[in-house]
Design an enzyme around this catalytic site. Sequence first.
Site, PDB file in Angstrom:
ATOM      1  N   GLU A 145     -36.372  78.937 -86.265  1.00 12.78           N
ATOM      2  CA  GLU A 145     -35.321  78.301 -85.462  1.00 12.78           C
ATOM      3  C   GLU A 145     -35.902  78.214 -84.059  1.00 12.78           C
ATOM      4  O   GLU A 145     -35.917  79.202 -83.318  1.00 12.78           O
ATOM      5  CB  GLU A 145     -34.068  79.170 -85.550  1.00 12.78           C
ATOM      6  CG  GLU A 145     -32.800  78.402 -85.289  1.00 12.78           C
ATOM      7  CD  GLU A 145     -32.450  78.424 -83.824  1.00 12.78           C
ATOM      8  OE1 GLU A 145     -32.979  77.535 -83.101  1.00 12.78           O
ATOM      9  OE2 GLU A 145     -31.697  79.288 -83.387  1.00 12.78           O
ATOM     10  N   CYS A 200     -30.697  77.215 -77.476  1.00 11.04           N
ATOM     11  CA  CYS A 200     -31.552  76.157 -78.038  1.00 11.04           C
ATOM     12  C   CYS A 200     -30.777  74.869 -78.256  1.00 11.04           C
ATOM     13  O   CYS A 200     -31.379  73.815 -78.436  1.00 11.04           O
ATOM     14  CB  CYS A 200     -32.133  76.586 -79.379  1.00 11.04           C
ATOM     15  SG  CYS A 200     -32.915  78.161 -79.325  1.00 11.04           S
TER      16      CYS A 200
END
Length: 493
Positions: free
Chosen positions: A260, A294
């Site tokens: 990720e 993110c």
Amino acid sequence: MTPKLKNPELLRTKPFINGEWVESKSTKTFDVIDPATEEGIATISDQTPEEIDEAIQITKIAFDSYKNTPVADRSRWLRNWYNLMLENLDDLATLVTWENGKCFTDAIGEIRYAASYFEWFSEEAKRNYGHTIQPANHNNKIITYKQPVGPVGLLCPFNFPAAMGARKAAPALAAGCTCIMKPDAQTPLTALAMAYLAEKAGFPKGVFNVVLSSVESTPACGLKFCESPLIKKVSFTGSTPVGKLLMKQSSSTLKKLSMELGGNAPILVFDDAKLDQAVEQSIASKFRSLGQTCVCANRIYVQAGVYDEFCKRFAEKVKGFKIGNGFDEGVTHGCLINARAIDKVEEHVRDAVGKGAKVIVEGGRLTHLGKHFYAPYVIGNVSPEMKCSVEETFGPLAAIAKFENQQEVLQQCNDTAFGLAAYVFSENLNTVWQVSEQLETGMVSVNSGMFTDAALPFGGVKESGFGREGSLYGMDDYTVVKSISLGNVYGSS
Ligand code: SIN
């Protein structure tokens, strides 16, 4: 003032291995700092590579029995963990604000979010289905089921000290894997408090372990996870360059991986969007954790017809932020994690302004509050060659660009190596559908700046990584499909 915990037992500073708070033999230590006050919170032993190896061994030994535990037990322990997280909500949120710097209300939100992964996977644990399959060319019976992949290494970031670990540990434990977690060196205290609660929740010894490494020793610890033949999967949340390195290092054991990684999320605001909603939600996305997630908007594209008005309303709202110590009443945004985070924002602002961006809200260092406090910048007239369009700023800089039409904006949005999240604001279903389909990202959020949830498959495409966390797919990353072909079901005639 030093924050106080209702249950001081939750403040743990030693590694948690095999159900024990172990004394490290390491002669090296590192400090966990409150980024708001720059005062030390705890001094932690920097575990040696040999100690990491021993912890991996423990995780493997525990796996040999944990993989056979009844699903009902795993489900109950996860549910207990969920309940304990909520019973200790204030204390856990205090630890998050203390070591990470985000404001307390956001920290409360993070603990609820983290706990929801335990709740979700306590239920998903029971739904680890396989198939029965008719063979194409013979008369055997084919059955598949999902087995736990094995002991897993979890490498977690600083930005969500509770939620990112929970999002990895919950599906792993539900699937029957044992875990060795390494929290970020800047924010290990929340993970240790969660380990304390995992033990209370009933998980057997060695099933959930936390090892501790300083920033300097983290690469060596990551290497241990990747090269160990005992660890069968590594899940990492962090930057794309580190993800690429871990992938290389895992090649010698052909390890299963979840990555990720970084994003460069665009927001697209079309002329027909509800403007107040678009402004409010763009702010929620851009400034969550002061830009340190993110999925935070990195580029905000606004269609020409509403560009000026969007910028005006956006700027007004940003000027209303109250930046301060995350524990203080009324504070909407806390501080950044470290000085490097501020340097990057400043570098992007300098670069953009040098290339013609217009400053809409002037931000900058708030040194009277401390060296990690920074007032957000809002800039307009942003163009594709600016660093803030190409790289993830990961900080409080809102970079707004004007666009004319759908084709042009899609081309710009997709002109990046990253593909994690994107946001679309429009009231036209055709626009929403066409754009959502064509955006090269793993996730698209429509008319909302906040979309993540335990039920949502979280993950990216392109250099934002692979694997899906949370959701009905979340356990797949921690399982392998076993196919059994049964011959002679009716005996030989
Ligand atoms: C992230 O920054 O990777 C996580 C954001 C979220 O789960 O909401």
